[in-house]
Design an enzyme around this catalytic site. Structure first.
Site, PDB file in Angstrom:
ATOM      1  N   SER A 238       8.528 -23.096 -26.888  1.00  0.00           N
ATOM      2  CA  SER A 238       9.174 -22.831 -25.671  1.00  0.00           C
ATOM      3  C   SER A 238       9.958 -24.257 -25.494  1.00  0.00           C
ATOM      4  O   SER A 238      10.911 -24.654 -26.257  1.00  0.00           O
ATOM      5  CB  SER A 238       8.249 -22.544 -24.776  1.00  0.00           C
ATOM      6  OG  SER A 238       8.646 -22.159 -23.624  1.00  0.00           O
ATOM      7  N   ASP A 356       8.416 -10.715 -26.765  1.00  0.00           N
ATOM      8  CA  ASP A 356       8.525 -12.075 -25.717  1.00  0.00           C
ATOM      9  C   ASP A 356       9.360 -11.397 -24.428  1.00  0.00           C
ATOM     10  O   ASP A 356      10.618 -11.171 -24.709  1.00  0.00           O
ATOM     11  CB  ASP A 356       9.202 -13.261 -26.445  1.00  0.00           C
ATOM     12  CG  ASP A 356       9.012 -14.621 -25.515  1.00  0.00           C
ATOM     13  OD1 ASP A 356       8.678 -14.428 -24.682  1.00  0.00           O
ATOM     14  OD2 ASP A 356       9.375 -15.564 -26.177  1.00  0.00           O
ATOM     15  N   HIS A 384       5.289 -14.303 -26.678  1.00  0.00           N
ATOM     16  CA  HIS A 384       5.798 -15.549 -26.372  1.00  0.00           C
ATOM     17  C   HIS A 384       4.670 -16.490 -26.709  1.00  0.00           C
ATOM     18  O   HIS A 384       5.009 -17.591 -27.324  1.00  0.00           O
ATOM     19  CB  HIS A 384       5.856 -15.990 -24.737  1.00  0.00           C
ATOM     20  CG  HIS A 384       6.333 -17.244 -24.616  1.00  0.00           C
ATOM     21  ND1 HIS A 384       7.915 -17.396 -24.665  1.00  0.00           N
ATOM     22  CD2 HIS A 384       5.830 -18.160 -23.983  1.00  0.00           C
ATOM     23  CE1 HIS A 384       8.261 -18.732 -24.382  1.00  0.00           C
ATOM     24  NE2 HIS A 384       7.015 -19.291 -23.726  1.00  0.00           N
TER      25      HIS A 384
END
Length: 419
Positions: A238, A356, A384
């Site tokens: 991320s 995600d 995610h």
């Protein structure tokens, strides 16, 4: 010594400033954690595992390098042109290794060729709509040339010059990498995983400027310079992907490979003006149960007891409202645009969880198109937090990428293409 360590631990828990410790000072504890002071009062907790290796490893490395001296050489040659209307043209020149998009469902791969992208359409229509004879010669705003050679080799756990860095994102901690740290340290790799400031057991300054992208990037630079060796592989998740990209640009000769897990597209970072995280800290604190539930809903493909337990064990989304607000509002990095990513010559593995809800698939596909040497792998059952949901699959993908090296290029073919 014990008193100093105790003071550091108490500082991480209470936020009180230790007496006097010089910058970049490191203390080690018996549980395998280091406490690195990157600036006075700014202390990061770091998991550093240095496996013991049997003798003769360096001799084996030298023999292997001699044996594969003709392999792993990539000629990185491309021209990047930015026009005044915002059009970006990327030309791959010579017999360079092209990017691939790998999909779990069908296993097909498609090469990504020269890109011509309209970043901003002109008000008078596209110039490509005009007949070939009437097209105007456009003057480029900026032209960048990338022409270098990289030697990309297999990285095994027995190689003493290889270090794996794992960088988490907003709301996470180094604990989300538990399965990866255990897996690769048992294979003989040296692994390093820091807690970002304000996360896990690192210091949490109560000032917003401590959480800007540039402040965090400087922290990661200090960590990299402290533990980095000859061949370093960066793994980011991320927001952590942005710091991996930053380090790959800052240390092109030392960063060997990069792994981007659900990192998003190659766009410059800019905080949203209409985000919920712009609310006052007291309001965010009251909404924290709702935010935690929303993160569970969007971060995992399934929301059962197992996923809740993974969040607790990974110490994820367990930061204060102030830190969360400061992290989101500090994501300003105008340099990290498409051109910045197109200049990277390091091989990149992109891992995307199909479910995600934070990062759309087309963003990672766009990243795979922009990068010179990249591989996009889509995990059908992941979301995610794919490294927590599907640790075996992620570990296998990462390990295969670490061991991958390109075949020797055909010199005659390259010369023919250049002619």
């Amino acid at each position: 010594m014990l008193t100093s360590i105790a003071e550091r631990i108490m500082y991480c828990l209470t936020g009180k400033t230790p007496n006097s410790v010089g910058p970049s000072d490191t203390s080690e504890t018996s549980d395998g954690f280091d406490f690195l002071e990157v600036k006075p009062g700014r202390i990061l907790r770091i998991r550093h595992i240095l496996p013991s290796r049997s003798g003769g490893g360096e001799e084996d490395e030298e023999k292997e390098e001699v044996k594969n001296s003709g392999r792993g050489l990539i000629h990185c040659k491309r021209r990047i042109t930015v026009y005044r209307n915002g059009q970006l043209v990327i030309e791959n020149l010579g017999a360079t290794l092209r990017s691939e998009i790998l999909h779990c469902r069908n296993g097909n791969s498609e090469p990504a060729g020269t890109l011509e992208v309209e970043r901003n359409e002109s008000a008078g229509g596209k110039e490509s709509d005009l007949p070939p004879g009437r097209r105007r010669k456009r003057k480029p705003k900026k032209v960048l040339q990338v022409d270098c050679q990289r030697r990309v080799t297999s990285c095994k756990g027995t190689h003493s010059d290889v270090v794996l860095f794992f960088i988490h994102g907003v709301g996470g901690s180094l604990d989300i990498w538990k399965e990866q740290l255990d897996f690769f340290s048992k294979l003989g790799y040296e692994v390093v995983a820091p807690d970002l400031v304000g996360h896990g057991s690192s210091a949490a300054p109560q000032i917003g400027a401590a959480y800007t992208f540039y402040a965090l990037a400087e922290d990661m630079r200090c960590v990299f310079k402290r533990y980095g060796k000859k061949r370093n592989i960066l793994v980011g998740h991320s927001y952590g992907v942005s710091f991996c990209t930053f380090l790959a640009h800052e240390f092109p000769d030392l960063v060997h490979k990069v792994v981007m897990i659900n990192g998003g597209g190659p766009t410059a970072l800019e905080p949203s003006l209409c985000s919920i995280f712009n609310m006052p800290t007291c309001v965010l604190h009251c909404l924290s149960p709702c935010l935690a539930w929303s993160f569970l809903k969007a971060g995992f493909a399934r929301q059962g007891a197992k996923e809740k337990q993974l969040l607790r064990e990974g110490n994820a989304f367990n930061v204060s409202s102030f830190v969360l607000r400061a992290m989101m509002s500090g994501q300003y990095w105008p340099e990290g645009d498409e051109v910045y990513h197109a200049e990277l010559t390091v091989p990149v593995l992109l891992v995307h969880g199909m479910h995600d809800k934070f990062v759309p698939l087309d963003e990672d596909q766009r990243m795979a198109e922009i990068l010179l040497v990249s591989f996009l792998k889509i995990i059908e059952e992941g979301s995610h937090m794919v490294m927590l949901e599907c640790p075996e699959t992620v570990n296998t993908l990462l390990h295969e990428f670490f061991l991958w090296e390109p075949e020797a290029q055909n010199t005659s073919t390259e010369e023919a293409v250049n002619e």
